[in-house]
Design a protein around this motif. Structure first.
Motif, short mmCIF file in Angstrom:
data_model
loop_
_atom_site.label_atom_id
_atom_site.label_comp_id
_atom_site.label_asym_id
_atom_site.label_seq_id
_atom_site.Cartn_x
_atom_site.Cartn_y
_atom_site.Cartn_z
N VAL A 289 20.89 -17.16 -43.96
CA VAL A 289 20.26 -18.48 -43.87
C VAL A 289 20.57 -19.11 -42.52
O VAL A 289 19.67 -19.60 -41.82
N VAL A 290 21.84 -19.11 -42.12
CA VAL A 290 22.23 -19.72 -40.84
C VAL A 290 21.66 -18.93 -39.66
O VAL A 290 21.21 -19.50 -38.67
N ALA A 291 21.65 -17.59 -39.79
CA ALA A 291 21.09 -16.76 -38.72
C ALA A 291 19.59 -17.03 -38.52
O ALA A 291 19.07 -16.84 -37.41
N SER A 292 18.92 -17.49 -39.56
CA SER A 292 17.49 -17.81 -39.44
C SER A 292 17.25 -19.10 -38.66
O SER A 292 16.12 -19.41 -38.31
N LYS A 293 18.35 -19.86 -38.44
CA LYS A 293 18.32 -21.12 -37.67
C LYS A 293 17.62 -22.26 -38.39
O LYS A 293 17.23 -23.25 -37.76
N ILE A 294 17.47 -22.15 -39.71
CA ILE A 294 16.90 -23.29 -40.44
C ILE A 294 17.97 -24.34 -40.76
O ILE A 294 17.66 -25.45 -41.18
N SER A 295 19.25 -23.96 -40.55
CA SER A 295 20.34 -24.88 -40.82
C SER A 295 21.56 -24.47 -40.00
O SER A 295 21.74 -23.28 -39.71
N ASP A 296 22.40 -25.45 -39.66
CA ASP A 296 23.63 -25.15 -38.91
C ASP A 296 24.71 -24.56 -39.80
O ASP A 296 25.61 -23.86 -39.32
N LYS A 297 24.65 -24.87 -41.08
CA LYS A 297 25.62 -24.30 -42.02
C LYS A 297 25.02 -24.23 -43.41
O LYS A 297 24.05 -24.93 -43.72
N CYS A 298 25.60 -23.38 -44.22
CA CYS A 298 25.04 -23.14 -45.56
C CYS A 298 26.16 -22.75 -46.51
O CYS A 298 27.01 -21.91 -46.19
N LEU A 299 26.16 -23.36 -47.69
CA LEU A 299 27.08 -23.02 -48.77
C LEU A 299 26.26 -22.56 -49.96
O LEU A 299 25.27 -23.20 -50.34
N ILE A 300 26.67 -21.44 -50.54
CA ILE A 300 25.98 -20.90 -51.72
C ILE A 300 27.00 -20.64 -52.82
O ILE A 300 28.08 -20.08 -52.56
N GLN A 301 26.68 -21.05 -54.04
CA GLN A 301 27.50 -20.73 -55.19
C GLN A 301 26.70 -19.87 -56.16
O GLN A 301 25.53 -20.15 -56.44
N LEU A 302 27.34 -18.81 -56.67
CA LEU A 302 26.79 -17.99 -57.74
C LEU A 302 27.73 -18.06 -58.93
O LEU A 302 28.95 -18.14 -58.76
N ALA A 303 27.19 -18.04 -60.15
CA ALA A 303 28.00 -18.09 -61.36
C ALA A 303 27.59 -16.97 -62.30
O ALA A 303 26.39 -16.67 -62.44
N TYR A 304 28.57 -16.36 -62.98
CA TYR A 304 28.32 -15.22 -63.86
C TYR A 304 29.10 -15.36 -65.16
O TYR A 304 30.11 -16.07 -65.23
#
Length: 387
Positions: A289-304
């Motif tokens: 996501v950040v490498a795409s340059k749409i945002s300076d930073k990105c946090l992702i949470q996954l739950a299982y």
């Protein structure tokens, strides 16, 4: 969110007692996966003065205790320990107490009939990326790792003499308008041989600050804020100085406190355990996501949930108060990535003996290699998020 602040992260070297344990536990994972890619491993390691204890569960090939004990000694030798209180030689006793995986856990995880392979446990996993460094990691943890990694490389090559394996680093960075601007303090604590005094330790270690941190961040660093072995003598170290356990350095392993952590350690776990594989997948997603340059930073949470193949939830935060863009990224993730345990392992090629090298200097911000290691650091899916 604050724009101007100080932030600190620490790292520990491969000779730190807990990292010795992480290395040994991941050696066990690699040994099993090298013989059987679908093997199951959950291995914990304890180290103390002249003793190593392995415990946990496995499912897969029959591996003799003597073979594992020999490989434990190889790990200790490679790290660099041959001291009175901890050595790769027979003076250090090694015990193995690995047994078969619980049939109840296996039933929940295995695929059968129309049931896809389930997660090895319940849990929440976070992935994070930001554009503070070229590897899209937070600056304090990235440069803390670099200091110790360069010191270890030179110690092992013989270039850095008098320095022993156990060491720690810590860097405080001043952020201005949300960006790293100045290093405010550096701490390096390292084990050393008996014949090296504090002045010599400082002389040996100080150059690694400039080798590891960009010059533009060091311009305002006061020499009084450089602390090298601030307590003085550090001869007794490693497992002889302090006991070690697998999985006690989870913040060092990830983002240095710059992002949340789900609580599950990585080392000693085969990739059916989503504590490990889903944390790698969430980093992979956030980095792309950040490498795409749409945002300076990105946090992702996954739950299982244990035994359930699909994630129970996917959460995205781009830190820009644009809820529509956050939801759009969530939608793209759902449409383009299989985040089942099997899907993650196949996407990132995780059923390989690639884990020993992750055990020190961070699981993230590393270069992906031809052997398949650090595949979660690739940015080959950034185009997905520019659509």
């Amino acid at each position: 969110m604050k724009k101007n602040f100080l932030f600190t992260s620490e790292s520990v070297s491969e000779g730190h007692p807990d990292k010795v344990c992480d290395r040994i536990s991941d050696m066990v994972v690699d040994t099993y996966l090298g013989m059987e890619p679908q093997a199951r491993v959950a291995c914990e390691t304890l180290t103390t003065t002249n003793k190593v204890v392995l415990a946990g569960e496995t499912r897969g090939p029959e591996i003799q205790k003597d073979e594992l004990i020999s490989k434990v000694r190889d790990c200790i030798k490679d790290i660099g320990y041959d001291q009175d209180g901890f050595s790769w030689k027979d003076t250090t006793k090694v015990e193995t107490h690995l047994h078969s995986q619980s049939a109840d856990i296996a039933m929940g995880v295995d695929s059968s009939g129309n049931k896809d392979e389930g997660a090895g446990d319940q849990g929440i996993m976070f992935g994070y990326a930001c554009n503070e460094t070229d590897v899209l990691m937070p600056a304090p943890i990235h440069y803390s790792h670099r200091i110790l990694r360069l010191m270890a490389e030179d110690r092992k090559s013989g270039k850095l003499k008098g320095i022993e394996p156990d060491s720690k680093s810590q860097i405080t960075i001043e952020y201005i308008d949300g960006k790293p601007a100045n290093v405010k303090s550096v701490v390096i604590s390292t084990q050393h041989s008996k014949d090296v005094d504090l002045a010599k330790v400082k002389e040996l270690c100080a150059p690694y600050i400039e080798k590891s941190i960009p010059k533009n961040l060091l311009g305002n660093l006061d020499e009084k804020e450089i602390y090298i072995n601030p307590t003085g003598n550090f001869v007794i170290g490693g497992p002889d100085g302090d006991s070690g356990l697998t999985g006690r350095k989870i913040i060092v392993d990830t983002y240095g406190g710059a992002a949340p952590h789900g609580g599950g350690a990585f080392s000693g776990k085969d990739p059916t355990k989503v504590d490990r594989s889903a944390a790698y997948a969430s980093r992979y997603l956030a980095k792309n996501v950040v490498a795409s340059k749409i945002s300076d930073k990105c946090l992702i949470q996954l739950a299982y949930a244990i035994g359930v193949s699909k994630p129970l939830s996917i959460y995205v935060d781009l830190f820009d108060n644009d809820e529509e863009k956050n939801r759009h990224v969530e939608k793209l993730i759902n449409e383009n990535f299989d985040l089942s345990p099997r899907g993650i392992r196949e996407m990132l090629g995780l059923n390989k003996p690639i884990y020993q090298k992750t055990a020190a200097y961070g699981h993230f911000g590393r270069d992906h290699d031809s052997d398949g290691s650090f595949s979660w650091e690739k940015t080959d899916k950034s185009n997905v998020f520019t659509k």
